[in-house]
Design an enzyme around this catalytic site. Structure first.
Site, mmCIF file in Angstrom:
data_model
loop_
_atom_site.group_PDB
_atom_site.id
_atom_site.type_symbol
_atom_site.label_atom_id
_atom_site.label_comp_id
_atom_site.label_asym_id
_atom_site.label_seq_id
_atom_site.Cartn_x
_atom_site.Cartn_y
_atom_site.Cartn_z
ATOM 1 C CB THR A 1 -9.010 -0.302 12.210
ATOM 2 O OG1 THR A 1 -7.907 -1.218 12.014
ATOM 3 C CG2 THR A 1 -8.834 0.667 13.296
ATOM 4 C CB SER A 34 -3.242 -9.007 6.843
ATOM 5 O OG SER A 34 -3.238 -7.920 7.404
ATOM 6 C CG ASP A 80 -3.375 -3.276 6.498
ATOM 7 O OD1 ASP A 80 -3.041 -1.999 7.072
ATOM 8 O OD2 ASP A 80 -3.080 -4.106 7.721
ATOM 9 C CB THR A 139 -1.515 2.729 -4.001
ATOM 10 O OG1 THR A 139 -1.572 2.281 -5.385
ATOM 11 C CG2 THR A 139 -0.511 2.319 -3.260
ATOM 12 C CD GLN A 187 10.655 -1.309 -8.927
ATOM 13 O OE1 GLN A 187 11.605 -0.433 -8.542
ATOM 14 N NE2 GLN A 187 11.366 -2.529 -9.436
HETATM 15 N N1 ASP Z 1 -4.890 -4.209 9.928
HETATM 16 C C1 ASP Z 1 -6.211 -3.716 9.594
HETATM 17 C C2 ASP Z 1 -6.817 -4.298 8.500
HETATM 18 O O1 ASP Z 1 -6.387 -3.964 7.426
HETATM 19 C C3 ASP Z 1 -6.264 -2.130 9.603
HETATM 20 C C4 ASP Z 1 -7.157 -1.408 9.139
HETATM 21 O O2 ASP Z 1 -8.479 -1.814 9.353
HETATM 22 O O3 ASP Z 1 -7.456 -0.333 8.645
HETATM 23 O O4 ASP Z 1 -7.723 -5.200 8.664
#
Ligand code: ASP
Length: 341
Positions: free
Chosen positions: A14, A60, A91, A166, A278
């Site tokens: 982002t 991701s 993420d 985390t 956990q």
């Molecule tokens: N979905 C985005 C990523 O992890 C969220 C972010 O950039 O914070 O690439």
């Protein structure tokens, strides 16, 4: 004294995105124009150069191949730069920061991961502060040496040890937490560095970059009612070489006979099983309760107070380094980069 040289590495996420005017979807912008978008960066007392993934990714899609790319960028530029700031989606940032902490052995310079919850082009963005302060953290020097000599993660006024973090919130600016290790620094009116918590390598050897991650690993999260058939299927998975077992509380699991027998059989066949709690805070302590005594006696590895993110990347790293079975447990239970207490 010369101004420090800082390399900004844009991997995606982002922080480097803008809204497509037609579709409203977020897409990566040309990162070379970062200095135009945030002209304040020029006011910092350092020389900044940028490098970007050819095709920036949403984090991701992060994987060991990209971790190797980041590690190699650091290696190739290690002599010419005093610090590195890695712009990365939030993420999977904790996984990447953990992975890089293992891949960069004998690191003596700052490698600071940062990102943002809102794109850099957004009026209310958190990207500017995160980026600017990360650069400042990476520029800190004392007696000609960098103050931070490890992989850190900076987000919302706090610098954490990367492999202790985390992601805890998908909306709040305060998106990360380090439950089992104090913050390395806080940013307020002054930058407050908690020197006693910074990593200091005992080795005086040169940086070694290792990129052999073995991905024949998995995570099995226990839950009340977990079935024998399910556990059996996971443990009998042909390619599996290492497994993180996410247990309850201080490392506890069901004492049902079939469960312990399945784990025992898998360990005897050479599977490395690591007990990670956990719970976000606190530590595994096998033997404290009856419900973990058997895990201890059959040779389950204790993850102590490690995060799942650090545990899975450490597993990939140690398997990739082909640590012999006889030394594997001891090596995993040893703090290599400050990832466990
Ligand atoms: N979905 C985005 C990523 O992890 C969220 C972010 O950039 O914070 O690439």
């Amino acid at each position: 004294m010369q101004n420090p040289n800082i390399l900004l590495v844009y991997t995606g996420g982002t922080i480097g995105m803008i809204k497509d005017a037609d579709t409203g979807a977020l897409r990566a912008f040309d990162f070379d124009s970062i200095l135009t978008r945030i002209p304040e960066i020029r006011l910092l007392d350092c020389n900044i150069e940028t490098i970007s993934f050819e095709e920036p990714i949403d984090s991701s899609n992060m994987n060991p191949k990209f971790w190797a790319d980041i590690a190699q960028i650091v290696e190739v530029n290690y002599q010419s730069f005093d610090g590195f700031v890695i712009l990365h989606g939030s993420d999977t940032m904790s996984y990447s920061a953990s992975a890089l902490s293992f891949l960069l052995e004998n690191l003596e310079k700052p490698v600071i991961f940062t990102g943002s919850q809102l794109p850099i082009g957004d009026l209310r963005t958190d990207a500017k502060e995160n980026l600017i302060t990360s650069i400042q953290m990476a520029s800190l020097q004392q007696d000609g040496l960098p103050v931070i000599r490890e992989v850190g993660l900076y987000f919302e006024y706090k610098l954490y040890r990367g492999n202790r973090t985390t992601k805890i919130n998908a909306e709040h600016f305060e998106a990360f937490e380090s439950f089992n290790y104090p913050n390395l620094a806080e940013s307020g009116v002054h930058l407050n560095i908690n020197k006693e918590y910074l990593w200091r390598s005992k080795s005086t050897n040169q940086l070694v970059v290792r990129t052999n991650m073995n991905t024949n690993v998995g995570i099995l999260k226990l839950f009340p009612g977990i079935s024998k058939a399910f556990v059996e299927t996971i443990l009998n998975s042909e390619t599996l070489e290492g497994l993180i077992l996410e247990t309850y509380g201080a490392g506890n699991a069901t004492t049902e006979k079939w469960f312990v027998e399945l784990l025992k059989k898998a360990i005897s066949k050479g599977l490395h099983i690591v007990n990670v709690s956990q719970c976000a805070g606190g530590s595994v302590n096998m033997g404290q309760y009856e419900t973990s005594s058997e895990l201890k006696s059959i040779g389950v590895i204790s993850g102590k107070d490690i995060t799942t993110e650090a545990a899975i990347t450490k597993l990939m790293y140690l398997l990739g380094e082909k640590i012999p079975t006889s030394e594997f447990k001891k090596t995993f239970e040893t703090s290599l980069r400050g990832e466990l207490t």
